[in-house]
Design a protein around this motif. Structure first.
Motif, PDB file in Angstrom:
ATOM      1  N   SER A   5       0.834  -1.199   0.000  1.00  0.00           N
ATOM      2  CA  SER A   5       0.000   0.000   0.000  1.00  0.00           C
ATOM      3  C   SER A   5       0.874   1.257   0.000  1.00  0.00           C
ATOM      4  O   SER A   5       1.992   1.265   0.541  1.00  0.00           O
ATOM      5  CB  SER A   5      -0.925   0.015   1.221  1.00  0.00           C
ATOM      6  OG  SER A   5      -0.196   0.246   2.405  1.00  0.00           O
ATOM      7  N   LEU A   6       0.350   2.307  -0.608  1.00  0.00           N
ATOM      8  CA  LEU A   6       1.094   3.560  -0.735  1.00  0.00           C
ATOM      9  C   LEU A   6       1.383   4.173   0.628  1.00  0.00           C
ATOM     10  O   LEU A   6       2.483   4.678   0.873  1.00  0.00           O
ATOM     11  CB  LEU A   6       0.295   4.528  -1.609  1.00  0.00           C
ATOM     12  CG  LEU A   6       0.981   5.848  -1.976  1.00  0.00           C
ATOM     13  CD1 LEU A   6       2.275   5.585  -2.729  1.00  0.00           C
ATOM     14  CD2 LEU A   6       0.051   6.713  -2.807  1.00  0.00           C
ATOM     15  N   SER A   7       0.406   4.134   1.527  1.00  0.00           N
ATOM     16  CA  SER A   7       0.597   4.738   2.857  1.00  0.00           C
ATOM     17  C   SER A   7       1.684   4.019   3.643  1.00  0.00           C
ATOM     18  O   SER A   7       2.481   4.644   4.349  1.00  0.00           O
ATOM     19  CB  SER A   7      -0.723   4.703   3.640  1.00  0.00           C
ATOM     20  OG  SER A   7      -1.176   3.370   3.782  1.00  0.00           O
ATOM     21  N   LYS A 162      -8.419   6.167  -0.319  1.00  0.00           N
ATOM     22  CA  LYS A 162      -9.161   5.069   0.309  1.00  0.00           C
ATOM     23  C   LYS A 162     -10.653   5.195   0.023  1.00  0.00           C
ATOM     24  O   LYS A 162     -11.332   4.218  -0.305  1.00  0.00           O
ATOM     25  CB  LYS A 162      -8.900   5.046   1.813  1.00  0.00           C
ATOM     26  CG  LYS A 162      -7.474   4.679   2.191  1.00  0.00           C
ATOM     27  CD  LYS A 162      -7.307   4.600   3.702  1.00  0.00           C
ATOM     28  CE  LYS A 162      -5.873   4.207   4.066  1.00  0.00           C
ATOM     29  NZ  LYS A 162      -5.674   4.123   5.533  1.00  0.00           N
ATOM     30  N   GLU A 163     -11.165   6.422   0.147  1.00  0.00           N
ATOM     31  CA  GLU A 163     -12.583   6.646  -0.140  1.00  0.00           C
ATOM     32  C   GLU A 163     -12.869   6.408  -1.614  1.00  0.00           C
ATOM     33  O   GLU A 163     -13.894   5.808  -1.974  1.00  0.00           O
ATOM     34  CB  GLU A 163     -12.959   8.081   0.256  1.00  0.00           C
ATOM     35  CG  GLU A 163     -14.405   8.453  -0.043  1.00  0.00           C
ATOM     36  CD  GLU A 163     -15.407   7.614   0.722  1.00  0.00           C
ATOM     37  OE1 GLU A 163     -16.552   7.495   0.255  1.00  0.00           O
ATOM     38  OE2 GLU A 163     -15.049   7.052   1.783  1.00  0.00           O
ATOM     39  N   LEU A 164     -11.959   6.872  -2.485  1.00  0.00           N
ATOM     40  CA  LEU A 164     -12.143   6.661  -3.917  1.00  0.00           C
ATOM     41  C   LEU A 164     -12.117   5.172  -4.245  1.00  0.00           C
ATOM     42  O   LEU A 164     -12.934   4.692  -5.047  1.00  0.00           O
ATOM     43  CB  LEU A 164     -11.031   7.384  -4.688  1.00  0.00           C
ATOM     44  CG  LEU A 164     -11.048   7.235  -6.217  1.00  0.00           C
ATOM     45  CD1 LEU A 164     -12.354   7.757  -6.790  1.00  0.00           C
ATOM     46  CD2 LEU A 164      -9.855   7.970  -6.840  1.00  0.00           C
ATOM     47  N   SER A 165     -11.192   4.438  -3.627  1.00  0.00           N
ATOM     48  CA  SER A 165     -11.120   2.991  -3.836  1.00  0.00           C
ATOM     49  C   SER A 165     -12.399   2.308  -3.387  1.00  0.00           C
ATOM     50  O   SER A 165     -12.909   1.409  -4.058  1.00  0.00           O
ATOM     51  CB  SER A 165      -9.917   2.419  -3.078  1.00  0.00           C
ATOM     52  OG  SER A 165      -9.881   1.019  -3.179  1.00  0.00           O
ATOM     53  N   SER A 166     -12.944   2.752  -2.249  1.00  0.00           N
ATOM     54  CA  SER A 166     -14.196   2.186  -1.744  1.00  0.00           C
ATOM     55  C   SER A 166     -15.350   2.458  -2.706  1.00  0.00           C
ATOM     56  O   SER A 166     -16.165   1.567  -2.984  1.00  0.00           O
ATOM     57  CB  SER A 166     -14.509   2.784  -0.362  1.00  0.00           C
ATOM     58  OG  SER A 166     -15.767   2.345   0.095  1.00  0.00           O
TER      59      SER A 166
END
Length: 410
Positions: A5-7, A162-166
């Motif tokens: 993951s990027l984070s 994360k929201e965009l992925s969701s």
């Protein structure tokens, strides 16, 4: 924890940066401390040399206080402090000569120079302290705060991912009512806004298609209903029966198209229940709308009546119907064989081998007679999707001139 993951990668980079900063600070701190200590030693030695020059010139020590201050030293007059330094202090270095003993002493983070000879003894306090590296410490704290602030800022910047992925996962699962607009001005916001616009256009396209299909189906059902009513008024029983069958067939096809549209667009809701396999097959055969005398001629059934499966009745019946319809249509003798073996449902027919790989026929708009020409070749494509939707497995085999589609039921 996702290692890729990027984070997590950003966190590792910042941890590595902080470790480098700490190592650099420790190195500079030690270097600066050693440098200050050497400077202090040098000044103390300079003061020692000057003292002996004074004594050689018969000068008294009490007259050189001002000069000691030029070396960063001052005489300690407090007897209690002098006693504590001599008793509890740590000797940094010691030098003996014919002129006397000279000791550099550290006590309570302060440095002292003690001079002892036959003439007199004196304790001098150095103005250089251990906390001379305060500026370096302040620099480290500032750099640490900047690094942490950058880390938090970057994490906040990528948090919309994360929201965009969701939202993308929801969209992929069939939820068209998503919203991923962003009022920020960074690159992630641009991607989110572009995806939101694309999703909105696709949603409008799907809605318009559904509206178009529903309108057509509604307009077709109206004349079919009227034709069905009119056919009931005929006196000729033979003509009446034929017309009724035609209109029922048309109504069944429209209902099938509606169900197919829902399945393809992933808007179909499964109703999974336990059913006897024979009942599903009988329903699928009835959907073929064959005359009673032709059913036994074209469809040969040898299925265990005790087999019970958990499936969606309407969609799975439609899949079986499509397999039977294709098998009869393309069979050399127009006969389809249905049997069950080892918890599998097998549908077989005698026909020529496919010219293309079976995976090509699972694609939409591919027919057996015209290969890749455009047409209504949705049969196997629909079957494949419905079988997968009901959590079954579809397999194909061609042996001894027989096509066999096998559905693994568990």
């Amino acid at each position: 924890m996702n290692k890729n993951s990027l984070s997590n990668k950003i966190t590792l980079v910042f941890i590595f940066s902080i470790l480098i900063l700490i190592m650099l600070f420790v190195f500079l701190f030690k270097y600066q401390t050693e440098k200050n200590l050497e400077s202090m030693k040098e000044r103390q030695l300079q003061s020692i040399n000057y003292i002996f020059i004074l004594y050689r010139n018969n000068l008294s020590p009490h007259g050189i206080n001002e000069y000691f201050s030029n070396f960063g030293l001052k005489i300690v007059k407090n007897k209690n402090l002098k006693s504590s330094v001599l008793q509890k202090g740590v000797i940094v270095f010691h030098k003996s000569s014919e002129l006397g003993d000279f000791s550099s002493i550290r006590y309570n983070d302060r440095y002292y120079l003690y001079i002892d000879n036959m003439i007199s003894n004196v304790l001098l306090e150095s103005k250089y302290r251990r906390n001379a590296n305060d500026l370096l410490l302040i620099g480290f704290i500032v750099a640490f705060i900047i690094l942490v602030s950058m880390y938090v800022s970057i994490l906040k910047s990528i948090s919309p991912l994360k929201e965009l992925s969701s939202q993308i996962r929801k969209f992929a699962s069939g939820d068209m009512e998503i919203n991923c607009k962003s009022d920020k001005e960074d690159e992630i916001a641009e991607v989110a806004n572009e995806f939101d616009r694309a999703a909105s256009k696709l949603r409008d396209l799907i809605n318009s298609r559904q509206l178009f299909l529903r309108t057509i189906m509604h307009e077709l059902k109206t004349p079919i209903g009227k034709g069905r009513i009119v056919s009931e008024m005929l006196n000729d029983d033979k003509s009446k029966s034929r017309l009724i069958n035609i209109f029922e067939r048309l109504d069944l096809l429209i209902n099938e198209f509606s169900k197919i549209e829902q399945i393809v667009s992933r808007n179909y809701s499964l109703q999974l229940k336990e059913y006897n396999l024979v009942h599903i097959i009988d329903s699928a055969v009835n959907m073929l709308m064959l005359d009673d005398d032709k059913k036994s001629l074209h469809v040969k059934i040898d299925v265990d009546s005790d087999i019970v499966i958990k499936a969606d009745f309407e969609s799975f019946t439609l899949a079986i119907k499509n397999l039977l319809d294709n098998a009869i249509k393309y069979a050399d003798d127009e006969i389809v064989y249905i049997n069950s073996l080892d918890n599998r449902l097998n549908i077989e027919n005698k026909a020529k081998k496919f010219t293309l790989n079976i995976e090509e026929y699972y694609k939409p708009f591919v027919s057996g007679s015209n290969e890749v020409k455009q047409g209504l070749g949705l049969g196997l494509y629909i079957v494949k999707n419905i079988v997968k939707l009901n959590d079954f497995e579809l397999n194909y085999d061609y042996t001894n001139g027989m096509h066999k589609f096998s559905i693994k039921l568990s």
